[in-house]
Write an enzyme that holds these catalytic residues in place. Sequence first.
Site, PDB file in Angstrom:
ATOM      1  N   TYR A 135      35.288 -18.538 -29.671  1.00  0.00           N
ATOM      2  CA  TYR A 135      36.663 -18.221 -29.289  1.00  0.00           C
ATOM      3  C   TYR A 135      36.659 -16.985 -28.399  1.00  0.00           C
ATOM      4  O   TYR A 135      35.951 -16.005 -28.676  1.00  0.00           O
ATOM      5  CB  TYR A 135      37.530 -17.979 -30.524  1.00  0.00           C
ATOM      6  CG  TYR A 135      38.991 -17.779 -30.168  1.00  0.00           C
ATOM      7  CD1 TYR A 135      39.765 -18.857 -29.749  1.00  0.00           C
ATOM      8  CD2 TYR A 135      39.582 -16.526 -30.234  1.00  0.00           C
ATOM      9  CE1 TYR A 135      41.098 -18.681 -29.399  1.00  0.00           C
ATOM     10  CE2 TYR A 135      40.909 -16.346 -29.883  1.00  0.00           C
ATOM     11  CZ  TYR A 135      41.669 -17.429 -29.464  1.00  0.00           C
ATOM     12  OH  TYR A 135      42.985 -17.245 -29.108  1.00  0.00           O
ATOM     13  N   LYS A 136      37.450 -17.024 -27.344  1.00  0.00           N
ATOM     14  CA  LYS A 136      37.551 -15.933 -26.380  1.00  0.00           C
ATOM     15  C   LYS A 136      38.950 -15.331 -26.478  1.00  0.00           C
ATOM     16  O   LYS A 136      39.937 -16.010 -26.230  1.00  0.00           O
ATOM     17  CB  LYS A 136      37.286 -16.462 -24.970  1.00  0.00           C
ATOM     18  CG  LYS A 136      37.254 -15.409 -23.882  1.00  0.00           C
ATOM     19  CD  LYS A 136      37.010 -16.077 -22.523  1.00  0.00           C
ATOM     20  CE  LYS A 136      37.012 -15.043 -21.402  1.00  0.00           C
ATOM     21  NZ  LYS A 136      36.978 -15.689 -20.058  1.00  0.00           N
TER      22      LYS A 136
END
Length: 310
Positions: free
Chosen positions: A206-207
């Site tokens: 996840y960014k």
Amino acid sequence: MTTPRTGPATPTLDLLARPSGGFAMVAMDQRESLRQMFAAATGERAGDDTLTAFKLAVAREVGPHASGFLIDQDYGFDRVAAEGLIPGGLIIAVDSLQQSSDGPVEDTSIDERVDLAAARRAGAVAAKLLLIWRDDEHRRRRLDIAAAFVRRCAEAGLLSVLEGVAKPTATAGPGSGETAGPAAFDGPAAIREAAAELAGLRPSLYKAQVPLGGAAPEERLVDECAKLDEVIPVPWVVLSQGVDRDDFPAAVRAACRAGASGMLAGRAIWSDLVGSGSSGLAAALRARAVPRLRRLAEIVDEYARPWSAR
């Protein structure tokens, strides 16, 4: 009994990570946003060839120092893959961006032109989708898009990198373009809510946005990032958009101290070299962008939570 059909085996995040288990990755998938940066730097609209040439220069000079490199199909992926410019993990952007020529990205969808299986054969190990998150009537649709992206990546044997960017909800009628004012939008809370919802779909990585735009004392950032870490069940990294370039190293350190596994960033590394001229660009990237990335990698190695510890 018929054996269920499955896709290729999905690689592990080791393909995007440094030996420390953290991530020091470079984002070079900007499209109209990069064109806007050229216009701001030069006063002229950059053509497609100019964008591609800049991206390839960054890939050649900075890419070898990155644990992963993100680029889009329209401006360079094929060249980067064919020429073997990236020794680390190659990531293809699969987001179709709804963006005016002089404005920010307002919404996204999956770019159906991108053939994930072909990208994997070309050398990609991961795909990335940017999703604009708003608490509005389209929230369910966006969540479905994100879920489809994660599923398609797994079926193609690619890692999935899901990027959630929280923005204020429109306050007026459709097409008005008006959004809630800053006082009505709790940025850190929205970033957490977006992360809980999107990371809950279990992408490979996840960014996330840096809370408060990184413009706060480091201990405050650590506290905010710790709250973010609590709601993310997968390894996560931070992006640099919205963070001043000089503030980004401290922001990465704060996020990593709170549980992040590193960063996937572009502007904080190369933005001041946009429009610097092709003749001296390679040397400028080596002199300025590469040391920035190396410093960020040192921070990641010292403070990041190894992805496998999540």
